[in-house]
Scaffold this motif. Structure first.
Motif, PDB file in Angstrom:
ATOM      1  N   PRO A   1     -16.145   0.982 -25.321  1.00 28.11           N
ATOM      2  CA  PRO A   1     -15.048   0.697 -26.254  1.00 28.11           C
ATOM      3  C   PRO A   1     -13.741   1.370 -25.832  1.00 28.11           C
ATOM      4  N   GLU A   2     -13.844   2.517 -25.174  1.00 31.79           N
ATOM      5  CA  GLU A   2     -12.647   3.259 -24.761  1.00 31.79           C
ATOM      6  C   GLU A   2     -11.839   2.529 -23.688  1.00 31.79           C
ATOM      7  N   SER A   3     -12.442   1.541 -23.008  1.00 34.48           N
ATOM      8  CA  SER A   3     -11.744   0.813 -21.932  1.00 34.48           C
ATOM      9  C   SER A   3     -11.113  -0.472 -22.471  1.00 34.48           C
ATOM     10  N   SER A   4     -10.516  -0.376 -23.647  1.00 30.17           N
ATOM     11  CA  SER A   4     -10.060  -1.565 -24.365  1.00 30.17           C
ATOM     12  C   SER A   4      -8.753  -2.157 -23.852  1.00 30.17           C
ATOM     13  N   TYR A   5      -8.070  -1.481 -22.913  1.00 32.58           N
ATOM     14  CA  TYR A   5      -6.809  -2.009 -22.388  1.00 32.58           C
ATOM     15  C   TYR A   5      -6.898  -2.254 -20.881  1.00 32.58           C
ATOM     16  N   ILE A   6      -8.107  -2.423 -20.383  1.00 30.82           N
ATOM     17  CA  ILE A   6      -8.305  -2.700 -18.960  1.00 30.82           C
ATOM     18  C   ILE A   6      -8.863  -4.103 -18.812  1.00 30.82           C
ATOM     19  N   THR A   7      -8.126  -4.978 -18.142  1.00 30.49           N
ATOM     20  CA  THR A   7      -8.634  -6.309 -17.825  1.00 30.49           C
ATOM     21  C   THR A   7      -7.969  -6.795 -16.543  1.00 30.49           C
ATOM     22  N   GLY A   8      -8.693  -7.584 -15.772  1.00 28.20           N
ATOM     23  CA  GLY A   8      -8.180  -8.076 -14.500  1.00 28.20           C
ATOM     24  C   GLY A   8      -8.253  -7.066 -13.375  1.00 28.20           C
ATOM     25  N   HIS A   9      -9.004  -5.990 -13.583  1.00 25.26           N
ATOM     26  CA  HIS A   9      -9.095  -4.922 -12.583  1.00 25.26           C
ATOM     27  C   HIS A   9     -10.399  -5.040 -11.801  1.00 25.26           C
ATOM     28  N   VAL A  10     -10.339  -4.780 -10.508  1.00 23.68           N
ATOM     29  CA  VAL A  10     -11.540  -4.714  -9.677  1.00 23.68           C
ATOM     30  C   VAL A  10     -11.650  -3.286  -9.159  1.00 23.68           C
ATOM     31  N   LEU A  11     -12.716  -2.607  -9.585  1.00 27.05           N
ATOM     32  CA  LEU A  11     -12.898  -1.181  -9.308  1.00 27.05           C
ATOM     33  C   LEU A  11     -13.764  -0.988  -8.072  1.00 27.05           C
ATOM     34  N   PRO A  12     -13.198  -0.503  -6.958  1.00 26.68           N
ATOM     35  CA  PRO A  12     -14.049  -0.162  -5.806  1.00 26.68           C
ATOM     36  C   PRO A  12     -14.850   1.108  -6.095  1.00 26.68           C
ATOM     37  N   ILE A  13     -16.139   1.052  -5.846  1.00 29.21           N
ATOM     38  CA  ILE A  13     -16.998   2.242  -5.887  1.00 29.21           C
ATOM     39  C   ILE A  13     -17.650   2.297  -4.515  1.00 29.21           C
ATOM     40  N   ASP A  14     -16.962   2.945  -3.588  1.00 25.18           N
ATOM     41  CA  ASP A  14     -17.264   2.725  -2.173  1.00 25.18           C
ATOM     42  C   ASP A  14     -17.224   3.965  -1.304  1.00 25.18           C
ATOM     43  N   GLY A  15     -17.152   5.150  -1.924  1.00 26.42           N
ATOM     44  CA  GLY A  15     -17.111   6.371  -1.126  1.00 26.42           C
ATOM     45  C   GLY A  15     -15.891   6.507  -0.248  1.00 26.42           C
ATOM     46  N   GLY A  16     -14.823   5.760  -0.593  1.00 28.77           N
ATOM     47  CA  GLY A  16     -13.588   5.820   0.183  1.00 28.77           C
ATOM     48  C   GLY A  16     -13.446   4.735   1.232  1.00 28.77           C
ATOM     49  N   TRP A  17     -14.412   3.794   1.305  1.00 29.39           N
ATOM     50  CA  TRP A  17     -14.418   2.751   2.339  1.00 29.39           C
ATOM     51  C   TRP A  17     -13.078   2.039   2.425  1.00 29.39           C
ATOM     52  N   THR A  18     -12.535   1.602   1.279  1.00 28.12           N
ATOM     53  CA  THR A  18     -11.321   0.784   1.296  1.00 28.12           C
ATOM     54  C   THR A  18     -10.048   1.610   1.343  1.00 28.12           C
ATOM     55  N   ALA A  19     -10.182   2.943   1.394  1.00 30.79           N
ATOM     56  CA  ALA A  19      -8.984   3.781   1.468  1.00 30.79           C
ATOM     57  C   ALA A  19      -8.353   3.738   2.855  1.00 30.79           C
ATOM     58  N   GLY A  20      -9.154   3.476   3.887  1.00 30.39           N
ATOM     59  CA  GLY A  20      -8.651   3.442   5.247  1.00 30.39           C
ATOM     60  C   GLY A  20      -9.749   3.774   6.232  1.00 30.39           C
ATOM     61  N   PHE A  21      -9.397   3.872   7.483  1.00 31.18           N
ATOM     62  CA  PHE A  21     -10.379   4.128   8.525  1.00 31.18           C
ATOM     63  C   PHE A  21     -10.879   5.561   8.482  1.00 31.18           C
ATOM     64  N   ALA A  22     -12.201   5.717   8.456  1.00 38.25           N
ATOM     65  CA  ALA A  22     -12.782   7.065   8.482  1.00 38.25           C
ATOM     66  C   ALA A  22     -13.042   7.516   9.911  1.00 38.25           C
ATOM     67  N   ARG A  23     -13.067   6.563  10.856  1.00 38.16           N
ATOM     68  CA  ARG A  23     -13.395   6.907  12.232  1.00 38.16           C
ATOM     69  C   ARG A  23     -12.150   7.180  13.051  1.00 38.16           C
ATOM     70  N   ASP A  24     -12.287   7.996  14.084  1.00 38.35           N
ATOM     71  CA  ASP A  24     -11.192   8.255  15.009  1.00 38.35           C
ATOM     72  C   ASP A  24     -11.164   7.158  16.066  1.00 38.35           C
TER      73      ASP A  24
END
Length: 265
Positions: free
Chosen positions: A241-264
């Motif tokens: 119920p507390e998330s009543s003003y969130i719509t149209g959002h896609v939440l990544p739960i990815d350990g940082g995958w989409t933040a950028g390259f983890a490899r050198d």
């Protein structure tokens, strides 16, 4: 994390195991009555039976998300039995087998057709069947399980990438259309998640030959896959119920995958 979902009814697809089972169980632990749906009705029924008890009892139904008429009939029966549907989690889906991982000119057409039918059209058809029930209530939550690969494509999985990218923008489109009816639509984009299917896939002969496990982990800043509970926690947040003003959002739960390259490089 605990939220109040008492009096709410949640329908979860692909709820017999993996991410779907964790989401369904977590919603139940927070007071919801859960409709466990899956192609494997025996495992869905066992999941419903062994979940945290609720006053009216959880329900289980067979559902084939690749069959539109079966979806319509199952949703109608589930809604009639439960009396309402407040939360829908579109989780059911399949991945690309290691042996099918090929460039697009060699990618199996049958795999393409099957994955689009289940992973994308299935989300559309189940949502289409549930939405009238939510409209009549003037409220509802829809949570679509996409993937980081719907945000950042990976090679050799054209059908999965296309299907999950479709889920991402379908989520946004649905959010715009359904907001006037009090229905919030959001998505989750999991990264690598240690389901039983993931463990089987990462350990099969082709995956070992390609050293997929080490290569995947090298791209995740946190250096490990998610647990299914970590994905379920995100779904619980979006259902709360507390998330009543969130719509149209896609939440990544990815350990940082989409933040950028983890490899050198």
């Amino acid at each position: 994390m605990q939220v109040g979902l008492q009096g709410k009814v949640a329908l979860v697809t692909g709820a017999a195991q993996g991410i779907g089972r964790s989401i369904a169980d977590t919603l139940a632990q927070n007071g919801a009555r859960v409709i466990y749906t899956d192609l494997d009705i025996d495992r869905a029924a066992d999941a419903a039976r062994t979940s945290v008890p609720c006053e009216k009892g959880h329900l289980a139904f067979a559902m084939d998300v690749s069959d539109g008429r079966h979806i319509d009939a199952t949703v109608a029966e589930a809604a009639a039995t439960a009396g309402r549907i407040d939360i829908l989690v579109n989780n059911a889906g399949i991945g690309v087998r290691a042996a099918d991982r090929k460039t697009i000119d060699e990618f199996p057409i049958e795999t393409w057709d099957e994955m689009l039918r289940i992973d994308l059209t299935g989300v559309f058809r189940v949502s289409r069947a549930v939405i009238p029930h939510m409209k009549s209530q003037r409220s509802g939550r829809i949570i679509n399980i996409a993937s980081v690969l719907g945000l950042v494509p990976m090679r050799l999985q054209s059908s999965y990438v296309a299907a999950k990218a479709g889920v991402v923008n379908l989520t946004r489109s649905m959010a715009i259309e359904l907001a006037p009816h009090g229905i919030l639509v959001n998505g989750i984009a999991p990264g690598s998640t240690a389901t039983e299917g993931w463990k089987h896939w990462i350990g099969d002969a082709k995956s070992e030959e390609l050293d997929l496990h080490a290569r995947l982990l090298s791209h995740i800043p946190l250096g490990r896959p998610a647990s299914t509970q970590e994905i379920a926690n995100g779904a619980l947040f979006l259902a709360a119920p507390e998330s009543s003003y969130i719509t149209g959002h896609v939440l990544p739960i990815d350990g940082g995958w989409t933040a950028g390259f983890a490899r050198d490089f």
